[in-house]
Scaffold this active site. Structure first.
Site, PDB file in Angstrom:
ATOM      1  N   ARG A 149     -85.335  62.116-142.615  1.00 23.60           N
ATOM      2  CA  ARG A 149     -85.566  61.853-144.029  1.00 23.60           C
ATOM      3  C   ARG A 149     -87.054  61.603-144.275  1.00 23.60           C
ATOM      4  O   ARG A 149     -87.804  61.267-143.358  1.00 23.60           O
ATOM      5  CB  ARG A 149     -84.778  60.624-144.474  1.00 23.60           C
ATOM      6  CG  ARG A 149     -83.270  60.723-144.282  1.00 23.60           C
ATOM      7  CD  ARG A 149     -82.603  59.418-144.705  1.00 23.60           C
ATOM      8  NE  ARG A 149     -81.150  59.482-144.605  1.00 23.60           N
ATOM      9  CZ  ARG A 149     -80.450  59.059-143.546  1.00 23.60           C
ATOM     10  NH1 ARG A 149     -81.091  58.577-142.487  1.00 23.60           N
ATOM     11  NH2 ARG A 149     -79.132  59.134-143.538  1.00 23.60           N
ATOM     12  N   LYS A 173     -81.429  54.618-142.884  1.00 23.01           N
ATOM     13  CA  LYS A 173     -80.832  53.808-143.936  1.00 23.01           C
ATOM     14  C   LYS A 173     -80.123  52.602-143.331  1.00 23.01           C
ATOM     15  O   LYS A 173     -79.554  52.677-142.252  1.00 23.01           O
ATOM     16  CB  LYS A 173     -79.827  54.648-144.738  1.00 23.01           C
ATOM     17  CG  LYS A 173     -80.485  55.672-145.649  1.00 23.01           C
ATOM     18  CD  LYS A 173     -79.456  56.357-146.527  1.00 23.01           C
ATOM     19  CE  LYS A 173     -80.115  57.293-147.523  1.00 23.01           C
ATOM     20  NZ  LYS A 173     -79.139  57.960-148.401  1.00 23.01           N
ATOM     21  N   HIS A 242     -86.440  67.271-148.308  1.00 22.97           N
ATOM     22  CA  HIS A 242     -85.000  67.335-148.098  1.00 22.97           C
ATOM     23  C   HIS A 242     -84.521  68.767-147.882  1.00 22.97           C
ATOM     24  O   HIS A 242     -83.489  68.987-147.232  1.00 22.97           O
ATOM     25  CB  HIS A 242     -84.272  66.688-149.284  1.00 22.97           C
ATOM     26  CG  HIS A 242     -83.216  65.718-148.849  1.00 22.97           C
ATOM     27  ND1 HIS A 242     -83.494  64.601-148.076  1.00 22.97           N
ATOM     28  CD2 HIS A 242     -81.875  65.699-149.056  1.00 22.97           C
ATOM     29  CE1 HIS A 242     -82.373  63.935-147.843  1.00 22.97           C
ATOM     30  NE2 HIS A 242     -81.375  64.587-148.417  1.00 22.97           N
ATOM     31  N   ARG A 245     -84.763  69.266-144.274  1.00 26.73           N
ATOM     32  CA  ARG A 245     -83.656  68.553-143.617  1.00 26.73           C
ATOM     33  C   ARG A 245     -82.347  69.341-143.771  1.00 26.73           C
ATOM     34  O   ARG A 245     -81.592  69.496-142.809  1.00 26.73           O
ATOM     35  CB  ARG A 245     -83.531  67.159-144.229  1.00 26.73           C
ATOM     36  CG  ARG A 245     -82.380  66.291-143.707  1.00 26.73           C
ATOM     37  CD  ARG A 245     -82.549  64.877-144.263  1.00 26.73           C
ATOM     38  NE  ARG A 245     -81.343  64.089-144.258  1.00 26.73           N
ATOM     39  CZ  ARG A 245     -80.907  63.343-143.246  1.00 26.73           C
ATOM     40  NH1 ARG A 245     -81.599  63.335-142.112  1.00 26.73           N
ATOM     41  NH2 ARG A 245     -79.817  62.625-143.338  1.00 26.73           N
ATOM     42  N   HIS A 268     -75.959  60.238-140.439  1.00 28.39           N
ATOM     43  CA  HIS A 268     -74.942  59.963-141.454  1.00 28.39           C
ATOM     44  C   HIS A 268     -73.912  58.988-140.882  1.00 28.39           C
ATOM     45  O   HIS A 268     -73.363  59.224-139.815  1.00 28.39           O
ATOM     46  CB  HIS A 268     -74.216  61.239-141.878  1.00 28.39           C
ATOM     47  CG  HIS A 268     -75.046  62.140-142.736  1.00 28.39           C
ATOM     48  ND1 HIS A 268     -74.760  63.485-142.916  1.00 28.39           N
ATOM     49  CD2 HIS A 268     -76.154  61.894-143.489  1.00 28.39           C
ATOM     50  CE1 HIS A 268     -75.654  64.022-143.730  1.00 28.39           C
ATOM     51  NE2 HIS A 268     -76.506  63.088-144.084  1.00 28.39           N
ATOM     52  N   TYR A 277     -72.325  70.701-145.261  1.00 29.95           N
ATOM     53  CA  TYR A 277     -72.932  71.810-144.529  1.00 29.95           C
ATOM     54  C   TYR A 277     -71.898  72.807-144.030  1.00 29.95           C
ATOM     55  O   TYR A 277     -72.232  73.938-143.706  1.00 29.95           O
ATOM     56  CB  TYR A 277     -73.776  71.259-143.371  1.00 29.95           C
ATOM     57  CG  TYR A 277     -74.928  70.435-143.886  1.00 29.95           C
ATOM     58  CD1 TYR A 277     -76.019  71.032-144.510  1.00 29.95           C
ATOM     59  CD2 TYR A 277     -74.895  69.053-143.813  1.00 29.95           C
ATOM     60  CE1 TYR A 277     -77.049  70.279-145.027  1.00 29.95           C
ATOM     61  CE2 TYR A 277     -75.925  68.288-144.324  1.00 29.95           C
ATOM     62  CZ  TYR A 277     -77.001  68.908-144.932  1.00 29.95           C
ATOM     63  OH  TYR A 277     -78.010  68.151-145.452  1.00 29.95           O
TER      64      TYR A 277
END
Length: 300
Positions: A149, A173, A242, A245, A268, A277
């Protein structure tokens, strides 16, 4: 104490909790507070957070929808309100969460835009001489190589990268650390950047990527430089971190079919986030089918 004053004090307590206990980013904190401000503006001076019912939250949600707030923003607004009430419940300042169970409007699933492998190669297979371009090249190579990210890249320190092992440790995150892989092309670009980094970095600066003023490069600076890079290389769409990514994830999944591995690489926490995806991969298969199957091709 008036209801408005009590609401303000409890919001401030939540803000302090987010900043000091949850370590949320300033950007996220600002978004949370904007969302709660939207709710607060619909209340009477005598109202308290405790006094609100589910129908009150639904009414405000409807008002925001009628004023043109998009479905995605409405879902985020509901999430912010739920999070705030969860805090009030933990603190004993409320006995219910009026936003719990409310369904936001349906959102159309939009697939992230990705570059194909040839587009990536066309942008990155080059030799840079200017120190700034060497830095930018290393940034783009790292984005595409590791699928990280924007915040993770900007937060990297020199000590987080071990080029001999082809790895870097990023802070994702929720302040979760994870190790990411760095491919050979990205390693070469980073090695070249590290040879000229000292001409930019202030003494004692630990950031891997620095700006012309010698300090850690900002997220906004990275976004601007990447967009300019895309324009310079003739890309027919705005290039942003992004997108790199997304391209990383799509290309890995297309080649391996291993959704769990892609989930780990992207950091994730929920595999449902990664499943977008699989749609991208199917879209690629559909394109190939349309172009190659004898009974699928349109007649000229």
């Amino acid at each position: 104490m008036s209801g408005a004053r009590l609401r303000a004090e409890q919001l401030e307590a939540w803000q302090n909790n987010l900043r000091h206990e949850c370590n949320v980013s300033p950007h996220t904190l600002s978004a949370y507070l904007r969302d709660l401000d939207k709710l607060d503006k619909h209340l009477e001076p005598s109202d308290t957070w405790q006094s609100l019912k589910t129908k009150d939250i639904s009414h405000v949600l409807g008002e925001l929808h009628r004023k043109g707030l998009e479905a995605r923003s409405l879902h985020r607004w509901l999430s912010s309100v739920r999070s705030f009430y969860d805090f009030l419940l933990r603190q004993g300042l409320a006995d219910h969460n009026p936003a719990k169970g409310i369904q936001g409007p349906q959102t159309a699933k939009t697939l992230p835009k990705v570059l194909d492998a040839d587009q990536v190669s066309g942008m990155l297979d080059m030799t840079c001489d200017s120190p700034l371009l060497i830095r930018d090249h290393a940034i783009l190579e790292l984005f595409y190589s590791a699928g990280i990210r924007l915040s993770e890249l900007v937060g990297l320190n020199v000590g987080d990268v071990v080029l001999n092992d082809g790895q870097a440790r990023v802070l994702g995150k929720g302040s979760k650390e994870r190790d990411v892989l760095i491919g050979s092309k990205a390693r070469q670009a980073l090695e070249k950047w590290l040879t000229v980094r000292s001409s930019f970095a202030n003494e004692g600066e630990t950031a891997l990527f620095v700006s012309k003023n010698g300090k850690r490069i900002s997220q906004r600076q990275v976004q601007v430089r990447i967009k300019e890079w895309g324009k310079r290389h003739g890309l027919d769409m705005p290039l942003h971190p992004h997108m790199l990514r997304h391209s990383f994830a799509s290309h890995i999944l297309e080649s391996s079919g291993d959704l769990r591995a892609v989930q780990e690489m992207l950091g994730h926490s929920d595999i449902s986030t990664t499943q977008v995806y699989t749609h991208l991969d199917f879209q690629h298969l559909a394109d190939v089918y349309d172009k190659t199957h004898p009974r699928a091709r349109k007649k000229d």
